[in-house]
Design a protein around this motif. Structure first.
Motif, PDB file in Angstrom:
ATOM      1  N   ASN A   1       6.417   4.751   5.730  1.00 18.37           N
ATOM      2  CA  ASN A   1       5.325   5.646   6.079  1.00 18.37           C
ATOM      3  C   ASN A   1       5.276   6.742   5.025  1.00 18.37           C
ATOM      4  OD1 ASN A   1       3.276   6.959   7.379  1.00 18.37           O
ATOM      5  ND2 ASN A   1       4.595   7.913   8.906  1.00 18.37           N
ATOM      6  N   PRO A   2       4.304   6.763   4.164  1.00 19.76           N
ATOM      7  CA  PRO A   2       3.090   5.948   4.140  1.00 19.76           C
ATOM      8  C   PRO A   2       3.315   4.624   3.416  1.00 19.76           C
ATOM      9  CG  PRO A   2       2.898   7.698   2.526  1.00 19.76           C
ATOM     10  CD  PRO A   2       4.210   7.910   3.241  1.00 19.76           C
ATOM     11  N   LEU A   3       2.623   3.625   3.860  1.00 16.61           N
ATOM     12  CA  LEU A   3       2.762   2.275   3.323  1.00 16.61           C
ATOM     13  C   LEU A   3       2.314   2.192   1.868  1.00 16.61           C
ATOM     14  CD1 LEU A   3       3.458  -0.691   3.774  1.00 16.61           C
ATOM     15  CD2 LEU A   3       1.173  -1.011   4.765  1.00 16.61           C
ATOM     16  N   LEU A   4       1.221   2.854   1.516  1.00 15.30           N
ATOM     17  CA  LEU A   4       0.709   2.784   0.147  1.00 15.30           C
ATOM     18  C   LEU A   4       1.739   3.315  -0.844  1.00 15.30           C
ATOM     19  CD1 LEU A   4      -1.434   2.258  -1.987  1.00 15.30           C
ATOM     20  CD2 LEU A   4      -2.409   4.496  -1.459  1.00 15.30           C
TER      21      LEU A   4
ATOM     22  N   LEU B   1      -2.337  -6.575   3.404  1.00 15.53           N
ATOM     23  CA  LEU B   1      -1.823  -5.653   2.390  1.00 15.53           C
ATOM     24  C   LEU B   1      -2.636  -5.773   1.103  1.00 15.53           C
ATOM     25  CD1 LEU B   1       0.619  -3.693   2.338  1.00 15.53           C
ATOM     26  CD2 LEU B   1       1.909  -5.516   1.238  1.00 15.53           C
TER      27      LEU B   1
ATOM     28  N   GLU C   1      -5.452  -0.701   9.764  1.00 25.30           N
ATOM     29  CA  GLU C   1      -4.539   0.438   9.753  1.00 25.30           C
ATOM     30  C   GLU C   1      -3.149   0.013   9.278  1.00 25.30           C
ATOM     31  OE1 GLU C   1      -5.400   3.611  10.489  1.00 25.30           O
ATOM     32  OE2 GLU C   1      -7.449   2.869  10.718  1.00 25.30           O
ATOM     33  N   ASP C   2      -2.460   0.946   8.648  1.00 25.27           N
ATOM     34  CA  ASP C   2      -1.113   0.664   8.149  1.00 25.27           C
ATOM     35  C   ASP C   2      -0.177   0.210   9.264  1.00 25.27           C
ATOM     36  OD1 ASP C   2      -2.010   1.363   5.668  1.00 25.27           O
ATOM     37  OD2 ASP C   2      -0.770   3.160   5.471  1.00 25.27           O
ATOM     38  N   GLU C   3      -0.289   0.835  10.429  1.00 26.75           N
ATOM     39  CA  GLU C   3       0.588   0.477  11.547  1.00 26.75           C
ATOM     40  C   GLU C   3       0.398  -0.984  11.944  1.00 26.75           C
ATOM     41  OE1 GLU C   3      -1.580   3.174  11.775  1.00 26.75           O
ATOM     42  OE2 GLU C   3      -0.070   4.655  11.203  1.00 26.75           O
TER      43      GLU C   3
ATOM     44  N   LYS D   1      -6.242  -4.367   1.535  1.00 28.17           N
ATOM     45  CA  LYS D   1      -6.326  -2.911   1.626  1.00 28.17           C
ATOM     46  C   LYS D   1      -5.876  -2.219   0.345  1.00 28.17           C
ATOM     47  CE  LYS D   1      -5.438   1.009   4.579  1.00 28.17           C
ATOM     48  NZ  LYS D   1      -4.924   1.496   5.842  1.00 28.17           N
ATOM     49  N   TYR D   2      -4.783  -2.682  -0.248  1.00 33.04           N
ATOM     50  CA  TYR D   2      -4.178  -1.957  -1.360  1.00 33.04           C
ATOM     51  C   TYR D   2      -4.091  -2.736  -2.671  1.00 33.04           C
ATOM     52  CZ  TYR D   2      -2.769   1.320   2.265  1.00 33.04           C
ATOM     53  OH  TYR D   2      -2.768   2.219   3.291  1.00 33.04           O
TER      54      TYR D   2
END
Length: 185
Positions: free
Chosen positions: A64-67, A21, A2-4, A24-25
């Protein structure tokens, strides 16, 4: 992850934050950078620089949002590298996309124009809200992510020619929209 949790790792200054990071991205970041630069090595360097930028900014930032935060860093770094190294070639998807849309936007040569940039951004956001969801995706994939017509066509399940026509019509609508609001003469 999760981003958090990823952000919490940044706040703990754990090197696992960069790894999480990237896991995920990473593919999305690489694709955006490659679409602009058309060079895998340069794209890799921009993505790594973006991770370093995120490392330096988080904390205190808590995006927020991280992406979106990360892609903006990647895109900005890629654009800087593009203009520094690739502008003379004039052959990438990014150059073509810029040429398509530049006729719709006012020239930004004065201080007054720079001050009004935020207002233009607000007007463009309002214009994007007038588009159907599919046309908004097509527009943003082309002019934010610098996707090719072929990539967009595959993503939205339309023929490439249909994507081209929709982008042409959307640019025409945007130009008219900007003219009606006094942004363009």
């Amino acid at each position: 992850m999760e981003d958090e949790k990823i952000i919490a790792l940044f706040f703990q200054r754990s090197e696992q934050a960069i790894q999480a990071l990237d896991e995920k991205y990473g593919p999305r970041c690489h694709q955006v950078s490659y679409n602009i630069l058309n060079d895998r090595q340069d794209a890799e360097e921009c993505v790594n620089d973006a991770y370093f930028g995120a490392w330096n900014a988080i904390p205190p930032a808590k995006p927020n949002p991280l992406l979106t935060y990360l892609l903006k860093i990647v895109r900005n770094l890629s654009c800087k590298r593009y203009w520094k190294k690739e502008a003379a070639k004039r052959n990438s998807n990014y150059t073509i996309a810029l040429q398509e849309i530049e006729a719709c936007l006012a020239d930004r040569n004065t201080v007054e124009d720079a001050i009004e940039a935020r207002e233009l951004a607000r007007i463009l956001e309002t214009f994007l809200d007038t588009l159907s969801g599919e046309n908004r995706v097509i527009f943003l994939r082309r002019y934010w992510f610098s996707d090719s017509y072929q990539d967009i066509a595959q993503r939205v399940g339309l023929p490439e020619k249909t994507v081209s026509v929709r982008l042409t019509r959307t640019r025409q609508r945007m130009r008219q929209y900007l003219m009606e609001r006094g942004v363009l003469l």
